[in-house]
Design an enzyme around this catalytic site. Structure first.
Site, PDB file in Angstrom:
ATOM      1  CB  THR A   9      -0.924  -0.025   1.241  1.00 24.30           C
ATOM      2  OG1 THR A   9      -1.826  -1.115   1.088  1.00 24.30           O
ATOM      3  CG2 THR A   9      -1.713   1.264   1.392  1.00 24.30           C
ATOM      4  CG  HIS A  45      -6.082  -8.474   0.350  1.00 26.69           C
ATOM      5  ND1 HIS A  45      -5.837  -9.203   1.490  1.00 26.69           N
ATOM      6  CD2 HIS A  45      -5.485  -7.263   0.559  1.00 26.69           C
ATOM      7  CE1 HIS A  45      -5.140  -8.467   2.349  1.00 26.69           C
ATOM      8  NE2 HIS A  45      -4.919  -7.290   1.797  1.00 26.69           N
ATOM      9  CG  ASN A  67      -2.426  -8.806   5.677  1.00 25.46           C
ATOM     10  OD1 ASN A  67      -1.979  -9.779   6.289  1.00 25.46           O
ATOM     11  ND2 ASN A  67      -1.822  -8.293   4.620  1.00 25.46           N
ATOM     12  CE1 TYR A  74      -7.378  -3.539   5.773  1.00 18.96           C
ATOM     13  CE2 TYR A  74      -5.691  -5.145   5.201  1.00 18.96           C
ATOM     14  CZ  TYR A  74      -6.047  -3.899   5.700  1.00 18.96           C
ATOM     15  OH  TYR A  74      -5.089  -3.020   6.149  1.00 18.96           O
ATOM     16  CG  ASN A 129      -6.235  -4.252  10.083  1.00 19.40           C
ATOM     17  OD1 ASN A 129      -6.055  -3.112  10.522  1.00 19.40           O
ATOM     18  ND2 ASN A 129      -6.029  -4.564   8.803  1.00 19.40           N
ATOM     19  N   GLY A 187       8.480  -7.651   0.246  1.00 16.08           N
ATOM     20  CA  GLY A 187       7.736  -6.411   0.392  1.00 16.08           C
ATOM     21  C   GLY A 187       8.660  -5.221   0.594  1.00 16.08           C
TER      22      GLY A 187
HETATM   23  C1  PHB Z   1      -1.790  -1.207   5.152  1.00 16.08           C
HETATM   24  O1  PHB Z   1      -2.160  -0.234   4.503  1.00 16.08           O
HETATM   25  O2  PHB Z   1      -1.171  -1.091   6.206  1.00 16.08           O
HETATM   26  C2  PHB Z   1      -2.082  -2.545   4.662  1.00 16.08           C
HETATM   27  C3  PHB Z   1      -2.848  -2.696   3.530  1.00 16.08           C
HETATM   28  C4  PHB Z   1      -3.128  -3.953   3.043  1.00 16.08           C
HETATM   29  C5  PHB Z   1      -2.638  -5.042   3.694  1.00 16.08           C
HETATM   30  C6  PHB Z   1      -1.870  -4.908   4.814  1.00 16.08           C
HETATM   31  C7  PHB Z   1      -1.596  -3.646   5.300  1.00 16.08           C
HETATM   32  O3  PHB Z   1      -2.898  -6.257   3.254  1.00 16.08           O
END
Ligand code: PHB
Length: 359
Positions: free
Chosen positions: A26, A175, A178, A180, A235, A316
């Site tokens: 991101t 996705h 994490n 979401y 999260n 990453g």
């Molecule tokens: C973030 O913006 O911190 C973020 C976004 C997507 C992800 C993990 C972290 O899968």
């Protein structure tokens, strides 16, 4: 011949020149209306020597947004913006898939149409704060989705997948990681539903499997990956039995013959301590290609590939600072350090200005 990070591989129908993947990152630098700009095409094209690029997580709908300046993949203008990105990557011989994202409860009314409440499997407010255009603001209690609303969300994934094809992507990554939306359904810390989308592991995995089937129907399984993060507490996520949940998910995904399964093998963003989990056992449930992610360096990446744990390895943070990570690994050259102050938002600085070895 023994395999290493530099050997080619085919994921589904996507041919990679090496096994080094740019992980989804991101970066909050899209233009007005979530439209990718020239600077975004430059950034991705600089990284085209990766075997595969997975784009930053990209909302599939207006309700899928949860941070400022994200690109989207649901309007014509966004498709046109992404087409410039895929053209630039392809012109340099790279491959690129787009990560399809719905943030669920990790959002805020100020980021959503008509100040809507974020949606989630259950009305459980996550601990922590949303990043909004007004700064950090406490998360709100999300609205629990009615089961009758889920087909429309599946259709948003279908529309986003059609948009991804129009934008010239080599595939899509769903996705489901994490914390979401799809992960919120999977893990019982966030899913307290009592209908066919909650309770048993089979029920909690139902939405992910419906989304996967719908996306596969549009683009073909050989162009679809799925990303999960079994023990990432980021999260405000938790599960009472992650090994059982994600072994089930890996097994259930076998029915599709996907391009790959992508796993975040721990916790991110200092979100807390990850529960114990055996990624080797998890990986063995899945019959297709496996993409490993999190804190790998060159040595551990090569070991993961040589041992057969992983088919490809996603990097990453190293990719933020090293557009030519492949060449640096090949030459055992030193890596640039990433500056966390410029990870999110801004312009060229910390985005397209990290130097390559050979300018
Ligand atoms: C973030 O913006 O911190 C973020 C976004 C997507 C992800 C993990 C972290 O899968």
């Amino acid at each position: 011949m023994s395999k290493d990070l530099f050997s080619p591989v085919v994921l589904g129908s996507i041919s990679l020149k090496n096994r080094i993947v740019m992980a989804p990152l991101t970066r909050n630098r899209a233009g007005e209306g979530g439209v990718p700009q020239a600077i975004n095409a430059t950034y991705y094209a600089q990284r085209a020597s990766a075997g595969l690029i997975v784009t930053e997580a990209t909302p599939i709908s207006a309700m899928g947004h949860g941070y400022p300046a994200l690109p989207g993949i649901y309007t014509d203008a966004q498709v046109a913006g992404w087409k410039k990105v895929t053209d630039a990557v392809h012109a340099k011989g790279g491959k690129i898939v787009i990560q399809l994202w719905h943030v669920g409860r990790i959002s805020h009314p100020s980021l959503l149409p008509n100040q809507a409440l974020p949606v989630a499997p259950s009305a459980i407010k996550p601990a922590g704060q949303a990043f909004t255009y007004q700064g950090l603001v406490d998360y709100v209690e999300p609205r629990a989705l009615d089961a009758s609303e889920l087909p429309a969300i599946v259709q948003d994934y279908v529309h986003a997948t059609k948009s991804a094809i129009a934008a010239g992507f080599d595939g899509v990554e769903i996705h489901a990681a994490n914390g979401y939306l799809l992960d919120q359904f999977l893990r019982d810390g966030a899913n307290h539903r009592t209908d066919q989308y909650g309770g048993s592991i089979e029920n909690r995995a139902r939405l992910l499997l419906e989304v996967t089937q719908a996306v596969v129907n549009v683009i073909g399984a050989d162009k679809v990956g799925v990303r999960v993060s079994p023990v990432n507490p980021f999260n405000d996520m938790s599960d009472s039995n992650p090994q059982a949940v994600f072994n089930y998910v890996a097994n259930a995904l076998n029915q599709f013959n996907l391009a790959y399964l992508h796993a975040v093998e721990g916790g991110i963003h200092g979100g807390g301590k990850a529960d114990p989990f055996d990624f080797s056992v998890f990986r063995k449930q899945f019959k297709g290609a496996y993409m490993a992610n999190l804190s790998y360096d060159k040595k551990r990446g090569n070991q993961a590939v040589a041992s057969g744990h992983a088919d490809v390895v996603a990097y990453g943070v190293p990719y933020i600072a090293n557009p030519d990570l492949v060449e640096r690994f090949q030459q055992d050259a030193p890596l640039n350090e990433a500056d966390s102050n410029t990870f999110y938002g801004g312009a060229e600085q910390g985005y397209t200005d990290y130097p390559a070895l050979h300018g």
